[in-house]
Design a protein around this motif. Sequence first.
Motif, PDB file in Angstrom:
ATOM      1  N   VAL A   1      40.765 102.232  56.479  1.00  0.00           N
ATOM      2  CA  VAL A   1      40.448 103.460  55.737  1.00  0.00           C
ATOM      3  C   VAL A   1      41.344 103.633  54.514  1.00  0.00           C
ATOM      4  O   VAL A   1      40.834 103.876  53.408  1.00  0.00           O
ATOM      5  CB  VAL A   1      40.525 104.692  56.662  1.00  0.00           C
ATOM      6  N   PRO A   2      42.672 103.520  54.637  1.00  0.00           N
ATOM      7  CA  PRO A   2      43.516 103.651  53.439  1.00  0.00           C
ATOM      8  C   PRO A   2      43.183 102.637  52.341  1.00  0.00           C
ATOM      9  O   PRO A   2      43.155 102.978  51.163  1.00  0.00           O
ATOM     10  CB  PRO A   2      44.932 103.434  53.978  1.00  0.00           C
ATOM     11  N   VAL A   3      42.937 101.394  52.739  1.00  0.00           N
ATOM     12  CA  VAL A   3      42.599 100.369  51.746  1.00  0.00           C
ATOM     13  C   VAL A   3      41.274 100.718  51.073  1.00  0.00           C
ATOM     14  O   VAL A   3      41.103 100.518  49.860  1.00  0.00           O
ATOM     15  CB  VAL A   3      42.531  98.975  52.401  1.00  0.00           C
ATOM     16  N   SER A   4      40.334 101.260  51.835  1.00  0.00           N
ATOM     17  CA  SER A   4      39.033 101.624  51.261  1.00  0.00           C
ATOM     18  C   SER A   4      39.179 102.699  50.197  1.00  0.00           C
ATOM     19  O   SER A   4      38.405 102.745  49.237  1.00  0.00           O
ATOM     20  CB  SER A   4      38.077 102.105  52.360  1.00  0.00           C
ATOM     21  N   PHE A   5      40.185 103.570  50.348  1.00  0.00           N
ATOM     22  CA  PHE A   5      40.391 104.634  49.362  1.00  0.00           C
ATOM     23  C   PHE A   5      40.828 104.086  48.005  1.00  0.00           C
ATOM     24  O   PHE A   5      40.745 104.780  46.994  1.00  0.00           O
ATOM     25  CB  PHE A   5      41.427 105.641  49.872  1.00  0.00           C
ATOM     26  N   ALA A   6      41.323 102.860  47.991  1.00  0.00           N
ATOM     27  CA  ALA A   6      41.724 102.231  46.726  1.00  0.00           C
ATOM     28  C   ALA A   6      40.539 101.581  46.022  1.00  0.00           C
ATOM     29  O   ALA A   6      40.659 101.162  44.870  1.00  0.00           O
ATOM     30  CB  ALA A   6      42.810 101.188  46.987  1.00  0.00           C
ATOM     31  N   LEU A   7      39.403 101.510  46.704  1.00  0.00           N
ATOM     32  CA  LEU A   7      38.202 100.922  46.118  1.00  0.00           C
ATOM     33  C   LEU A   7      37.438 101.969  45.310  1.00  0.00           C
ATOM     34  O   LEU A   7      37.631 103.166  45.476  1.00  0.00           O
ATOM     35  CB  LEU A   7      37.314 100.342  47.224  1.00  0.00           C
ATOM     36  N   ASP A   8      36.557 101.479  44.465  1.00  0.00           N
ATOM     37  CA  ASP A   8      35.820 102.366  43.566  1.00  0.00           C
ATOM     38  C   ASP A   8      34.479 102.758  44.180  1.00  0.00           C
ATOM     39  O   ASP A   8      33.494 102.030  44.077  1.00  0.00           O
ATOM     40  CB  ASP A   8      35.602 101.670  42.215  1.00  0.00           C
ATOM     41  N   TYR A   9      34.468 103.902  44.865  1.00  0.00           N
ATOM     42  CA  TYR A   9      33.201 104.466  45.335  1.00  0.00           C
ATOM     43  C   TYR A   9      33.304 105.989  45.284  1.00  0.00           C
ATOM     44  O   TYR A   9      34.358 106.535  44.968  1.00  0.00           O
ATOM     45  CB  TYR A   9      32.829 103.959  46.731  1.00  0.00           C
ATOM     46  N   ALA A  10      32.224 106.663  45.566  1.00  0.00           N
ATOM     47  CA  ALA A  10      32.112 108.100  45.321  1.00  0.00           C
ATOM     48  C   ALA A  10      33.223 108.895  46.009  1.00  0.00           C
ATOM     49  O   ALA A  10      33.521 108.685  47.198  1.00  0.00           O
ATOM     50  CB  ALA A  10      30.753 108.597  45.794  1.00  0.00           C
TER      51      ALA A  10
ATOM     52  N   ILE B   1      33.212 111.951  46.940  1.00  0.00           N
ATOM     53  CA  ILE B   1      32.713 112.782  48.044  1.00  0.00           C
ATOM     54  C   ILE B   1      32.689 111.992  49.346  1.00  0.00           C
ATOM     55  O   ILE B   1      32.984 112.534  50.424  1.00  0.00           O
ATOM     56  CB  ILE B   1      31.295 113.333  47.725  1.00  0.00           C
ATOM     57  N   LEU B   2      32.389 110.699  49.258  1.00  0.00           N
ATOM     58  CA  LEU B   2      32.392 109.861  50.455  1.00  0.00           C
ATOM     59  C   LEU B   2      33.803 109.676  50.990  1.00  0.00           C
ATOM     60  O   LEU B   2      34.030 109.677  52.205  1.00  0.00           O
ATOM     61  CB  LEU B   2      31.760 108.502  50.154  1.00  0.00           C
ATOM     62  N   LYS B   3      34.772 109.530  50.075  1.00  0.00           N
ATOM     63  CA  LYS B   3      36.166 109.408  50.493  1.00  0.00           C
ATOM     64  C   LYS B   3      36.631 110.683  51.184  1.00  0.00           C
ATOM     65  O   LYS B   3      37.340 110.632  52.194  1.00  0.00           O
ATOM     66  CB  LYS B   3      37.052 109.105  49.287  1.00  0.00           C
ATOM     67  N   LEU B   4      36.223 111.824  50.638  1.00  0.00           N
ATOM     68  CA  LEU B   4      36.599 113.101  51.249  1.00  0.00           C
ATOM     69  C   LEU B   4      35.986 113.250  52.635  1.00  0.00           C
ATOM     70  O   LEU B   4      36.638 113.745  53.563  1.00  0.00           O
ATOM     71  CB  LEU B   4      36.152 114.255  50.347  1.00  0.00           C
ATOM     72  N   ILE B   5      34.748 112.815  52.788  1.00  0.00           N
ATOM     73  CA  ILE B   5      34.071 112.894  54.094  1.00  0.00           C
ATOM     74  C   ILE B   5      34.776 111.994  55.103  1.00  0.00           C
ATOM     75  O   ILE B   5      35.037 112.400  56.244  1.00  0.00           O
ATOM     76  CB  ILE B   5      32.588 112.503  53.963  1.00  0.00           C
ATOM     77  N   VAL B   6      35.090 110.767  54.689  1.00  0.00           N
ATOM     78  CA  VAL B   6      35.794 109.827  55.575  1.00  0.00           C
ATOM     79  C   VAL B   6      37.144 110.401  55.991  1.00  0.00           C
ATOM     80  O   VAL B   6      37.526 110.360  57.164  1.00  0.00           O
ATOM     81  CB  VAL B   6      35.982 108.459  54.886  1.00  0.00           C
ATOM     82  N   GLY B   7      37.881 110.946  55.029  1.00  0.00           N
ATOM     83  CA  GLY B   7      39.178 111.525  55.324  1.00  0.00           C
ATOM     84  C   GLY B   7      39.085 112.713  56.254  1.00  0.00           C
ATOM     85  O   GLY B   7      39.891 112.848  57.193  1.00  0.00           O
ATOM     86  N   PHE B   8      38.112 113.577  56.027  1.00  0.00           N
ATOM     87  CA  PHE B   8      37.938 114.762  56.872  1.00  0.00           C
ATOM     88  C   PHE B   8      37.554 114.376  58.291  1.00  0.00           C
ATOM     89  O   PHE B   8      38.136 114.891  59.263  1.00  0.00           O
ATOM     90  CB  PHE B   8      36.870 115.677  56.271  1.00  0.00           C
ATOM     91  N   VAL B   9      36.596 113.481  58.425  1.00  0.00           N
ATOM     92  CA  VAL B   9      36.162 113.041  59.758  1.00  0.00           C
ATOM     93  C   VAL B   9      37.320 112.376  60.496  1.00  0.00           C
ATOM     94  O   VAL B   9      37.538 112.613  61.696  1.00  0.00           O
ATOM     95  CB  VAL B   9      34.969 112.068  59.648  1.00  0.00           C
ATOM     96  N   GLY B  10      38.093 111.559  59.781  1.00  0.00           N
ATOM     97  CA  GLY B  10      39.232 110.894  60.398  1.00  0.00           C
ATOM     98  C   GLY B  10      40.277 111.879  60.877  1.00  0.00           C
ATOM     99  O   GLY B  10      40.827 111.733  61.977  1.00  0.00           O
ATOM    100  N   PHE B  11      40.532 112.903  60.073  1.00  0.00           N
ATOM    101  CA  PHE B  11      41.532 113.898  60.453  1.00  0.00           C
ATOM    102  C   PHE B  11      41.076 114.706  61.664  1.00  0.00           C
ATOM    103  O   PHE B  11      41.873 114.987  62.578  1.00  0.00           O
ATOM    104  CB  PHE B  11      41.821 114.828  59.281  1.00  0.00           C
ATOM    105  N   VAL B  12      39.806 115.081  61.705  1.00  0.00           N
ATOM    106  CA  VAL B  12      39.265 115.809  62.853  1.00  0.00           C
ATOM    107  C   VAL B  12      39.355 114.958  64.115  1.00  0.00           C
ATOM    108  O   VAL B  12      39.704 115.455  65.203  1.00  0.00           O
ATOM    109  CB  VAL B  12      37.803 116.223  62.590  1.00  0.00           C
TER     110      VAL B  12
END
Length: 208
Positions: free
Chosen positions: A18-27, A29-40
Amino acid sequence: MKTTNYKSLELFIAFVLVPVSFALDYALILKLIVGFVGFVYILFVLIRIERIGLKISRQLNWKQFWRDTIIKLAIIAVLTHIYMWFYDSTNLYVVVINKPLLWIAIVFVYSFFSVYPQELIYRTFFFKRYDSLFQNKTLFLFINAALFSLGHIFFKNTMVMILTFIGGLLFALTFNKTKSTVLVSIEHAIYGCWLFTVGMGEMLGFPT
């Protein structure tokens, strides 16, 4: 064995993939969703599976904590001041001097809405969940610091990776000693706010 394999896979996904994916270039909003779901998910595991209470212990050694933290802060302050003086003097204390209200606002928001969640994830959750996977405590603390640094890879800045690794080691040692999310969060907030104050905020993603 199944539990160990599941936890190992969980660790890899949550703290590497997940952290490595955040360094990639994608939307974003998708990063925020991934981060939120992971935190929950992490909160759910902490509370419902690991049965971790989030109350403040009454047995904390505040005197020793403040003594140790002040000593470490003094060392950090001297080293970072010297660094800024020689390598980026135009930004030395730039925010606290020119935008004091912004400085106050960021210090508050950062301390309560960034630091505490980070410590829940990287110390409280990580130590409780994965301690059994490592027989060597020193290796465990090193990996925790390395993964904390990796969690900042999206900044794409070598100095940030170095600073967060050093910080990760300090926070891992503090949590290993105190077993307190509150104490390690206070320490984290103090060092982070100092870096913002001394002028390293832009590098670390603080609004300047």
